[in-house]
Design a protein around this motif. Structure first.
Motif, short mmCIF file in Angstrom:
data_model
loop_
_atom_site.label_atom_id
_atom_site.label_comp_id
_atom_site.label_asym_id
_atom_site.label_seq_id
_atom_site.Cartn_x
_atom_site.Cartn_y
_atom_site.Cartn_z
N THR A 179 0.88 -1.14 0.16
CA THR A 179 -0.35 0.03 0.08
C THR A 179 1.22 1.28 0.04
OG1 THR A 179 -2.22 -0.75 0.98
CG2 THR A 179 -1.90 0.84 1.35
N LEU A 180 0.97 2.22 -0.50
CA LEU A 180 1.11 3.33 -1.52
C LEU A 180 -0.27 4.59 -0.26
CD1 LEU A 180 3.89 3.93 -1.87
CD2 LEU A 180 2.93 4.77 -4.27
N LYS A 181 0.40 5.10 0.66
CA LYS A 181 -0.35 6.35 0.88
C LYS A 181 0.50 7.53 1.08
CE LYS A 181 -2.97 4.10 3.80
NZ LYS A 181 -4.34 3.54 3.05
N LEU A 182 -0.41 8.90 0.37
CA LEU A 182 0.34 10.24 -0.13
C LEU A 182 -0.69 11.07 0.86
CD1 LEU A 182 1.77 10.40 -3.81
CD2 LEU A 182 2.58 10.27 -1.69
N LYS A 183 -0.28 12.46 1.23
CA LYS A 183 -0.62 13.37 1.60
C LYS A 183 -0.42 14.85 1.76
CE LYS A 183 -3.87 14.39 5.42
NZ LYS A 183 -4.52 14.98 6.86
N TYR A 184 -0.63 16.37 1.26
CA TYR A 184 -0.42 16.47 1.49
C TYR A 184 -1.43 17.62 2.11
CZ TYR A 184 0.38 21.24 1.13
OH TYR A 184 0.74 23.74 0.91
N ALA A 185 -1.13 18.73 3.43
CA ALA A 185 -2.30 19.05 3.92
C ALA A 185 -2.27 20.95 4.35
CB ALA A 185 -3.00 18.82 5.19
N ASN A 186 -2.89 21.54 4.13
CA ASN A 186 -2.39 23.35 4.43
C ASN A 186 -3.67 23.55 5.18
OD1 ASN A 186 -2.13 25.67 4.23
ND2 ASN A 186 -0.69 25.16 2.13
N ASP A 187 -3.13 23.79 6.79
CA ASP A 187 -4.86 24.00 6.74
C ASP A 187 -4.02 25.83 7.63
OD1 ASP A 187 -5.45 22.10 7.21
OD2 ASP A 187 -4.66 21.32 8.82
N TYR A 188 -5.01 26.72 8.35
CA TYR A 188 -4.91 28.33 8.66
C TYR A 188 -5.49 28.01 9.16
CZ TYR A 188 -5.50 32.81 8.60
OH TYR A 188 -5.62 34.33 8.14
N VAL A 189 -5.30 29.18 10.32
CA VAL A 189 -6.07 29.26 11.76
C VAL A 189 -6.46 31.07 12.11
CG1 VAL A 189 -7.14 28.89 14.24
CG2 VAL A 189 -6.16 27.37 12.83
N PHE A 190 -6.86 31.36 12.53
CA PHE A 190 -7.40 33.03 11.87
C PHE A 190 -7.48 32.95 13.91
CE2 PHE A 190 -9.39 37.12 12.79
CZ PHE A 190 -8.25 37.88 12.77
N TYR A 191 -7.07 33.62 15.06
CA TYR A 191 -7.91 33.28 15.87
C TYR A 191 -7.47 35.52 16.66
CZ TYR A 191 -7.81 34.44 21.16
OH TYR A 191 -8.20 34.39 21.98
N SER A 192 -8.66 36.26 16.83
CA SER A 192 -8.72 37.23 17.21
C SER A 192 -9.57 37.68 18.12
CB SER A 192 -9.26 38.39 16.26
OG SER A 192 -10.75 37.75 15.83
N ASN A 193 -9.23 38.62 19.09
CA ASN A 193 -9.67 38.67 20.52
C ASN A 193 -9.90 40.18 20.79
OD1 ASN A 193 -10.98 39.57 23.44
ND2 ASN A 193 -9.09 37.26 24.00
N PRO A 194 -10.24 40.70 20.28
CA PRO A 194 -10.67 42.49 20.69
C PRO A 194 -10.60 42.63 21.49
CG PRO A 194 -12.98 41.14 20.25
CD PRO A 194 -11.97 40.30 20.34
N ASN A 195 -10.55 42.47 23.00
CA ASN A 195 -10.66 42.79 24.62
C ASN A 195 -9.01 42.44 24.50
OD1 ASN A 195 -13.72 42.64 24.91
ND2 ASN A 195 -12.80 40.23 25.01
N ILE A 196 -7.90 42.52 23.77
CA ILE A 196 -6.83 42.48 24.36
C ILE A 196 -5.93 43.53 22.73
CG2 ILE A 196 -4.38 41.69 23.94
CD1 ILE A 196 -6.01 39.78 25.51
N ILE A 197 -6.27 44.96 23.64
CA ILE A 197 -6.01 45.62 22.17
C ILE A 197 -4.15 45.65 23.11
CG2 ILE A 197 -5.62 48.28 21.83
CD1 ILE A 197 -9.04 47.51 22.87
#
Lengths: 369, 642
Positions: B274-292
């Motif tokens: 069995t041959l397996k291949l993978k490419y993953a590209n993940d992006y996370v954006f986090y914001s906290n408007p209470n910390i200025i």
């Protein structure tokens, strides 16, 4: 056989599956505190575990959780992250940071008198019938996205906010001397650009009149009865260490740099009791020092715990010294997520007694009727 | 095939497994009160679902108290990674395109597997919907809609086509939107108040396509996946903040996940690969408007990439004796716009050797896994290279003539590497962290019996286990609460029993019943003793692990009508390491009910409608302290197949 055995086991364990306990409502407790030490436990963030303890110095009885017991109907009790406690007259003021409020209690009974809302409030001090509280949030009227914090003035008669003024970024400690307020700007939200000043506010106009350059990441400010203002800096954990400074409130400039790390301190006349906890990246552990300095004698430095018992303190987090007896009180926050300890030392620095507190015991104030 | 036969077939797989295996079939998944894979895992024994509440709330699983980072989730045999924090949010995985969930403690039963499948203490396998075409049909459509409480709107669409006899293609897509608000009750001996959960909205879109091909002596699959979501991150419920001043002041998160993965399996007479291949590209954006901050409200962007290749080989020496050798190579990279960030890259090489000897009455399986990990950082120091060899062995034995009583046992020693967060998140580097080890000992039996009465079959799996977690990685504040550091401190000793009972009934020829009971006992004690360092709460139950937990499921089918009732019980727990009243959490138990009906449409079409009622008795409860769960809520579902 096997099946039957398992069914029996299963029924047996189902018998253990408890249902919910129904709780008996607690009546309000009527305290009558006369002489002792109030201790505010911060509680870890998002846990709603701020709590108030009272150590009766006459009877030696340590009462846990007196706020909840005196005010059992307050939803979620004292709230989240108790950051400062001070006494003024017959009232106790508790600054609860994440709950965005200042609780005003009758110091004799621990009963709530009023709740004053203030977003992201930090430290409190008093001067001539007014309370002054620092807050990380911008002054109303200023752009709400401004990084600058503020200080508010609370009238202790009406218990409402009378004036506010802008200071630097993330202001922490506040102290008043010479009709001026001294506010430590930390800039803690920007480790790449810490603030390094103390804001001086003229209490008559309630305007910032000066910024005194001290050191990066300032924390606590306290004034003695001779017009000296003391401030400690946290350092940055890399190249700059924690340090300790004295400001002359006549000249409004730093007159002395102690060149000693200080995390917290208590002023008793000319005696300054300090401790410091600093993380060492090399040894991968905290190192602690418990030093006493003097505001009048430059060279004075001594260890005030004399019996070696400071070794049992894992994380010193609060300090207080009784003005009459000179007994010393130090709290241990341990790992911040378990009950702490209050250690009581006599004036010569020997451990007398220890008590279990709430989570992160950090702030103390003496009360005498 | 009728229900009972299908169940029996699945049962034989479960019963002969040398390690505990639990399955949730497509039919069960479609009838259970579940929106996501996370909801479905509540019905598995030994699993604690950590649920922050609401549709968009983070949901992770903790199996046998070893911690959520010790479970690896696989989709069609390829691991779903998160090098940043090791956590896979199962709330993001819709059940819409999932055919089966399999949970293994210890090693899986198939030898022809990537080395990665040997690399975790337990593993959960999700199988994507595989198209099957009957009676000469060449295309299938499925359209579905779910709606209900929390302002949920969740349309989905599936299209499958047989391109030729060797190739099928499918496209599955789904949109989910909910305001997420719900009322919750806060009660204490002295007060009982109601408030509303806000900033809990979610907007998510998923589209994926799978190509399945057949070749001579084998098969291949290519899977393309895209997911995008934006959501509010509701805070803990905080005193004096029950009514947020303004909902837009909440913390926000955006996710974008893309992957492409392919696998190819080919079998020769005795050899297969069995041959397996993978490419993953993940992006996370986090914001906290209470910390200025100086530059404005706090915003962080995280970019992760993963490259993965695996080559697995299997050889049948004799019909009873199989050997396998697999080799995996993985590359992970994390970029984040954090101050003093070190920009880590990790290279992992895994080599596994496994052997299995299987006769009718006896199976012995063992494996050795070699792990080589190398971290490189752009700034600051990177930790030393790590290499480890870890073993696992398991067996299943039928001691008597009686064919469906089997004894099994397994031992597995494995570790997890510190994640990028563990090593590089804090300002102060924690690059001296050691891996977190787990050792598992399991002993159990399986039993099944079929009957010629209303009761058609009973099956039973019971396992007692003893696990040790060493060098558990925990976050502790260093010199103050705002400066955390990571330590290898805790040692946890876990003694547990899992009981899984399934039974099938046929009453009056038209009523089919599946009745299942799960029960778990876990004593997970903090056993930390470190010389010279202070330790606390030794001998106390670790946070959020109940001693007793379990579930009861009843699924009934009467012709085209089906009904599902489930009861989930979680016993008393503590929210912190100290087992005191202040940290005590009440037991909670929910009753869920669903009812549905299948209809025929036109000549080949089918329609299904279903109503779900969850938390029927409206019990207020929290899985995680100060993150209240919804009270009574409902969902309506309709699907059309044509």
């Amino acid at each position: 056989m096997a099946l039957r055995l398992v069914i029996i086991l299963l029924l047996y364990s189902i018998a253990f599956l408890g249902c919910r306990k129904s709780l008996e409502p607690q009546p309000e407790e009527g305290f009558n505190f006369i002489n002792g030490l109030y201790l505010l436990n911060e509680g870890n963030m998002s846990m709603n575990k701020a709590s108030l303890d009272f150590y009766d110095l006459s009877t030696g009885i340590y009462e846990r959780d007196v706020y909840k017991r005196a005010n059992p109907d307050v939803v979620l009790s004292l709230g989240d992250v108790g950051n400062d406690i001070q006494l003024y007259g017959s009232k106790l003021y508790i600054v609860v940071n994440a709950s965005n409020k200042i609780e005003v209690l009758d110091a004799r009974t621990a009963k709530r008198i009023k709740k004053i809302d203030l977003i992201n409030c930090r430290y409190i001090t008093f001067y001539n019938g007014k309370a002054y509280v620092s807050s990380y949030n911008a002054n109303i009227g200023v752009d709400p996205a401004s990084p600058n914090g503020k200080v508010v003035e609370i009238d202790t008669a009406s218990l409402s906010i009378s004036r506010t003024t802008s200071v630097g970024r993330q202001p922490d400690g506040v102290a008043a001397a010479n009709n001026k307020l001294y506010v430590a700007n930390s800039g803690g939200y920007n480790p790449n650009a810490y603030e390094r000043t103390v804001s001086v506010i003229d209490l008559k106009s309630f305007n910032e009149i000066k910024r005194i350059d001290v050191e990066i990441n300032l924390h606590r400010v306290k004034a003695d009865n001779k017009g000296n203002v003391f401030v400690n800096s946290r350092g940055d954990g890399h190249n700059t260490h924690s340090n300790f400074f004295m400001i002359d409130s006549q000249k409004d400039e730093v007159v002395r740099k102690f060149n000693a790390p200080v995390s917290n301190f208590w002023i008793d006349d000319e005696h300054i009791y300090t401790y410091a906890s600093e993380w060492s990246n090399i040894n991968r552990e905290n190192s602690f020092v418990y030093n006493q300095f003097s505001s009048s004698d430059l060279g004075f430095e001594k260890k005030y715990i004399t019996d070696g018992s400071e070794k049992s303190i894992h994380m010193p987090y609060g300090i207080a010294v009784n003005q009459q007896t000179k007994d010393i009180f130090i709290t241990d926050a341990k790992n911040y997520v378990t009950s702490g300890t209050l250690h009581h030392y006599n004036a010569s620095g020997k451990l007398l007694r220890s008590f279990t507190t709430g989570d992160i015991p950090g702030h103390m104030v003496f009360y005498k009727q | 095939m009728d229900t009972v036969t299908v169940s029996s077939l699945k049962n034989s797989l479960v019963l002969r497994s040398t390690t505990p295996l639990q399955l949730l079939s497509k039919k069960q998944l479609q009838q259970l009160n579940s929106l996501s894979v996370a909801d479905a895992t509540r019905f598995l024994s030994g699993v604690q679902l950590k649920d922050y509440g609401g549709i968009g709330g983070l949901k992770t699983i903790n199996i046998r108290s070893m911690g959520s980072n010790q479970t690896q989730i696989f989709l069609d045999g390829i691991a779903i990674g998160n090098a940043q924090n090791g956590q896979v949010d199962l709330g993001k995985f819709s059940l819409e395109n999932v055919d089966e969930i399999a949970l293994y403690n210890g090693d899986t039963q198939t030898l022809l597997q990537p080395a990665k499948s040997y690399s975790s203490a337990s593993s959960m396998y999700l199988t994507s919907n595989t198209p099957t075409f009957e009676n000469g049909e060449t295309r299938k459509f499925r359209a579905g809609i779910k709606t209900g409480s929390f302002g949920l709107i969740n349309p989905s669409f599936l299209f499958q086509k047989q391109i030729n006899q060797y190739l099928t293609a499918s496209i599955s897509t789904e949109y989910l939107n909910a305001h997420g608000h719900y009322k919750f009750r806060l009660t204490d001996a002295n007060y009982d108040t109601t408030a509303r959960r806000e900033n809990a909205d979610i907007d998510a879109f998923r589209i994926e396509s799978i190509l399945n091909g057949k070749i001579k002596g084998g098969a291949w699959q290519t899977h393309l996946y895209f997911y995008h979501s934006g959501r509010g991150l509701p805070d803990a419920v905080i005193e004096n903040r029950l009514k947020p001043t303004s909902p837009e002041l909440g913390q926000r998160q955006k996710d974008r996940n893309i992957f492409i993965q392919s696998s190819l399996t080919k079998q020769f007479s005795r050899y297969s690969y069995t041959l397996k291949l993978k490419y993953a590209n993940d992006y996370v954006f986090y914001s906290n408007p209470n910390i200025i901050k100086l530059e404005g409200p706090l915003k962080n962007n995280y970019h992760q990439q993963e490259g993965y290749a695996s080559f697995a080989n299997q050889y049948l020496i004799t019909p009873e004796w199989t050997v396998a050798l697999s080799s995996d190579w993985q590359w992970n990279k994390l970029n984040a716009d954090l101050y003093n960030f070190s920009y880590p890259t990790r290279f992992t090489t895994l080599v596994s050797a496994a052997t299995k000897y299987q006769t009718e009455r006896f199976t012995l399986q063992s494996s050795l896994l070699a792990t080589f990990v190398q971290d490189k950082t752009k700034y600051y120091q990177s930790p030393d290279d790590k290499h480890e060899i870890t073993p696992a062995v398991s067996l299943s034995w039928q001691p008597f003539e009686y064919p469906t009583f089997r004894i099994r046992s397994f031992y597995k020693n494995i570790f997890r590497m510190p994640t990028f967060n563990d090593l590089y998140y804090t300002e102060i580097g924690s690059t001296l962290l050691d891996p977190e080890y787990t050792e598992q000992f399991d002993f159990g039996f399986t039993y099944a019996k079929t009957y010629h009465s209303a009761l058609k079959f009973v099956s039973l799996q019971t396992d007692a286990y003893y696990n040790i977690v060493k060098n558990k990685i925990i976050a502790t504040p260093a010199s103050n609460q705002f400066r955390w550091t990571m330590y290898n401190l805790d040692r946890v000793q876990i003694k547990g029993v899992d009981v899984v009972i399934r039974s099938g009934w046929n009453v009056a020829n038209c009523l089919n019943l599946d009745v299942g009971i799960n029960y778990t006992f876990q004593e997970a004690l903090n056993a930390t003793t470190i010389n010279g360092k202070m330790t606390y709460n030794k001998g106390e139950q670790i946070p959020y692990i109940p001693r007793h937990s379990g579930s009861f499921i009843l699924q009934a089918n009467i012709n085209s009508l089906f009904l599902n009732y489930s009861f989930i019980y979680t016993g008393e727990r503590y929210s912190q390491a100290e087992n005191i009243t202040a940290n005590y959490l009440q037991p909670w138990y929910t009753h869920d009910l669903s009812i549905g009906k299948d209809f025929s449409l036109l000549k080949q079409g089918k329609m299904r409608v279903m109503t779900e009622l969850n938390n029927l008795l409206n019990q207020p409860y929290e899985v995680v302290r100060n993150f209240p769960m919804p009270g009574r809520n409902y969902r309506l579902r309709a699907t059309i197949d044509f």
